[in-house]
Scaffold this motif. Sequence first.
Motif, short mmCIF file in Angstrom:
data_model
loop_
_atom_site.label_atom_id
_atom_site.label_comp_id
_atom_site.label_asym_id
_atom_site.label_seq_id
_atom_site.Cartn_x
_atom_site.Cartn_y
_atom_site.Cartn_z
N ALA A 231 0.87 -1.69 0.20
CA ALA A 231 0.23 0.11 -0.27
C ALA A 231 0.99 1.30 0.40
CB ALA A 231 -1.14 0.23 0.64
N ASP A 232 2.44 1.28 0.88
CA ASP A 232 2.93 2.75 0.75
C ASP A 232 4.64 1.86 0.33
OD1 ASP A 232 3.34 1.74 3.38
OD2 ASP A 232 2.04 3.13 4.29
N ALA A 233 4.61 2.86 1.12
CA ALA A 233 6.65 2.87 0.27
C ALA A 233 6.88 1.97 1.74
CB ALA A 233 7.43 4.16 0.45
N ASN A 234 7.11 2.10 2.80
CA ASN A 234 6.85 1.47 4.46
C ASN A 234 6.78 -0.24 4.11
OD1 ASN A 234 7.96 2.11 6.23
ND2 ASN A 234 6.42 2.37 7.75
N GLN A 235 5.46 -0.48 3.72
CA GLN A 235 5.17 -1.38 3.71
C GLN A 235 6.25 -2.51 2.50
OE1 GLN A 235 3.16 -2.48 6.15
NE2 GLN A 235 2.41 -3.42 5.00
N ILE A 236 6.07 -1.75 1.34
CA ILE A 236 7.43 -2.43 0.71
C ILE A 236 8.56 -2.67 1.51
CG2 ILE A 236 8.07 -1.78 -1.53
CD1 ILE A 236 5.54 -0.87 -2.58
N ARG A 237 9.02 -1.92 1.72
CA ARG A 237 10.12 -1.97 2.99
C ARG A 237 10.34 -3.45 3.65
NH1 ARG A 237 10.25 3.58 4.57
NH2 ARG A 237 11.17 4.79 2.54
N LYS A 238 9.08 -3.75 4.51
CA LYS A 238 9.11 -4.68 5.52
C LYS A 238 8.61 -6.22 3.66
CE LYS A 238 5.70 -2.97 8.06
NZ LYS A 238 4.47 -3.24 8.22
N VAL A 239 8.21 -5.81 2.84
CA VAL A 239 8.49 -7.00 1.18
C VAL A 239 9.93 -7.08 1.60
CG1 VAL A 239 7.93 -7.58 -0.99
CG2 VAL A 239 5.82 -6.34 0.71
N GLY A 240 10.49 -5.68 0.40
CA GLY A 240 12.26 -6.83 0.50
C GLY A 240 12.45 -7.07 1.87
N GLU A 241 12.81 -6.78 2.99
CA GLU A 241 12.67 -7.51 4.34
C GLU A 241 12.86 -9.54 3.84
OE1 GLU A 241 12.26 -5.53 8.06
OE2 GLU A 241 13.29 -3.74 7.16
N ILE A 242 11.37 -9.45 3.87
CA ILE A 242 11.18 -10.67 3.74
C ILE A 242 11.83 -11.67 2.72
CG2 ILE A 242 9.06 -12.03 3.59
CD1 ILE A 242 7.59 -9.55 4.79
N VAL A 243 11.80 -10.63 1.35
CA VAL A 243 12.05 -11.42 0.46
C VAL A 243 13.78 -11.61 0.28
CG1 VAL A 243 12.89 -11.10 -1.80
CG2 VAL A 243 11.30 -10.66 -0.78
N ASP A 244 14.61 -10.92 1.09
CA ASP A 244 15.80 -10.56 1.32
C ASP A 244 16.46 -11.50 2.33
OD1 ASP A 244 16.86 -8.97 -0.13
OD2 ASP A 244 16.63 -7.19 0.82
N ALA A 245 15.34 -11.91 3.36
CA ALA A 245 15.77 -12.94 4.79
C ALA A 245 15.51 -14.39 3.90
CB ALA A 245 14.73 -12.72 5.74
N ASN A 246 15.21 -15.23 2.49
CA ASN A 246 16.08 -16.59 2.21
C ASN A 246 15.62 -15.99 1.02
OD1 ASN A 246 15.50 -18.53 2.19
ND2 ASN A 246 13.73 -19.14 3.30
N PRO A 247 17.06 -15.64 0.39
CA PRO A 247 17.51 -16.38 -0.71
C PRO A 247 16.61 -17.65 -1.56
CG PRO A 247 19.08 -17.78 0.39
CD PRO A 247 17.84 -17.36 1.14
N LYS A 248 15.64 -18.13 -0.88
CA LYS A 248 15.02 -19.00 -1.55
C LYS A 248 13.52 -18.09 -2.37
CE LYS A 248 15.34 -23.54 0.87
NZ LYS A 248 14.55 -24.81 1.16
N ARG A 249 13.87 -17.10 -1.10
CA ARG A 249 12.17 -16.25 -2.29
C ARG A 249 12.76 -15.64 -3.36
NH1 ARG A 249 11.19 -14.60 3.92
NH2 ARG A 249 10.02 -16.71 4.66
N ARG A 250 12.53 -16.48 -4.55
CA ARG A 250 12.85 -15.66 -6.12
C ARG A 250 11.84 -15.01 -6.69
NH1 ARG A 250 15.69 -20.02 -9.28
NH2 ARG A 250 15.48 -18.05 -10.81
N PHE A 251 10.53 -15.68 -6.62
CA PHE A 251 9.47 -15.45 -7.46
C PHE A 251 8.83 -14.71 -7.01
CE2 PHE A 251 11.83 -18.79 -9.29
CZ PHE A 251 11.71 -18.96 -10.33
N ILE A 252 8.45 -13.34 -7.12
CA ILE A 252 7.68 -13.01 -6.81
C ILE A 252 6.71 -12.19 -6.86
CG2 ILE A 252 8.06 -10.20 -5.21
CD1 ILE A 252 9.85 -12.18 -4.35
N VAL A 253 5.57 -12.60 -6.65
CA VAL A 253 4.46 -11.53 -7.29
C VAL A 253 3.14 -10.95 -6.35
CG1 VAL A 253 1.68 -13.00 -8.41
CG2 VAL A 253 3.95 -14.31 -8.59
N VAL A 254 2.88 -9.66 -7.51
CA VAL A 254 1.78 -8.63 -6.35
C VAL A 254 1.01 -8.26 -7.29
CG1 VAL A 254 4.47 -7.74 -6.07
CG2 VAL A 254 3.11 -7.02 -7.79
N SER A 255 0.36 -7.86 -6.38
CA SER A 255 -0.99 -6.72 -6.80
C SER A 255 -1.39 -5.61 -6.61
CB SER A 255 -2.10 -7.63 -5.11
OG SER A 255 -2.42 -8.74 -5.05
N ALA A 256 -1.79 -5.37 -7.18
CA ALA A 256 -2.14 -3.87 -7.21
C ALA A 256 -1.73 -2.48 -5.07
CB ALA A 256 -3.29 -2.67 -7.77
#
Length: 440
Positions: A14-39
């Motif tokens: 919904a905003d930049a702050n939430q997208i930063r959390k997404v970044g942290e989640i993805v960075d936390a596990n190298p297996k997370r290679r495929f990211i699908v997003v809503s609007a």
Amino acid sequence: MGDIVCKFGGSSLADANQIRKVGEIVDANPKRRFIVVSAPGKRHNKDDKVTNLLYQCHEAARRGNDITPTFRRVVERYETIAKNLGLCGVSEWLVELHDHISNMSFTRVSRDWLASRGEYLCAKLVAAYLKATFVDAGDGIFVESDGSLIEEQTYNALGKLLSGGGRYVIPGFYAAKPSGGISTFARGGSDITGSIVARAVKAEVYENWTDVPGILMADPNIVKNAQPILELTYGEMRELAYMGATALQHDAVFPVREASIPIHICNTNDPKSPGTWIFRERDPSHTPQVVVGVSGLKGYSVILVKQPLMTQEGGHGLRVLEALHRHGVRHEHAPSSIDSMSVIVKDEELQGKEKALLRDIQQFGAVETVKVMPDLALIAVVGLGMAHRAGIAARVFGALAKARVNIRMINQSASEINIMVGVVEEDFEKAIRAIYREFA
Ligand code: ASP
């Protein structure tokens, strides 16, 4: 090492702050290679989802009204996110989109295409932020004109597009049609895209990131502090989601189910919480409750067809259901007695068709009465653990009787995975609370 597909819902973007959390989640596990997003979704209760704004733009254009104020709000959402994440170049796509749209008559831009831009732009933005490769869903996911997935073509194309190393971001919610246009899935359909991507890359897990602590035993707007469910089967999930549990779009289980890929519902705002796991099978003894959840919806009607000796006359059910089919009315359940048949339909299915349908049914030889009784809410009590076990229905009905709720309809299939009850809409919330209290 298997890969993980992560789908992030609108509130996680919904905003930049939430997208930063997404970044942290993805960075936390190298297996997370495929990211699908809503609007991008709502930032607060009074906010609008970008998808809804885009639908409003299309509607305004269709009516010949000025779309600029609403479209400006869409543009501002992306510009603010991009600015707050320190991304350059993002506004170029918006300018491009704006030009594209304003140079074209808005009414010639399809409603689905316009709605799909919410996910498209969000994926561009998240790909830039995560330094990942953007892959357009329109290049790798294909549907027939009726919206059904063209499986082989999709899995081959998507598998190839996503076969390199590194991370990929794919927009959810839409696919390409054979005619070349864009078709969106049902609302909440980015969940379906996530599942398709998981199947295409043969993922180890499909993680579905939302803003709730997993699938809850009941709607938290009705039952305060409803317990999260730790484990479910695909079948249980579908029953709950079809009847209103919103954390996962109910058709999203199909692509992963065929490949037995587990779904993990996780909370972006609390990534360490256990969430809900959804498997092909589960050992019911892991969960002490026989009933895993209760969900329901208002807005149903009963079509009651009375005909003496109905069951003795072959084909009566067929004729009634054929009439519904002819009028394009889908039915949900059809419980019957020896001299009558009731067909449960959603109110919206009957709109504008009721009179002609009743007239049609009334014409069948011996039909005595046919009428529509509105005001029905359906409740699904779901749990694999209730199969072949005595006394569960008695507990459901006992709990409803104690709460003074009259049951208007009962249905249970031989799979015994759920018990459906119909109550008047006024009793809906009371009934959900009573059943929850009995089984939680
Ligand atoms: N953006 C679409 C919707 O609001 C799809 C999704 O979020 O899954 O329904």
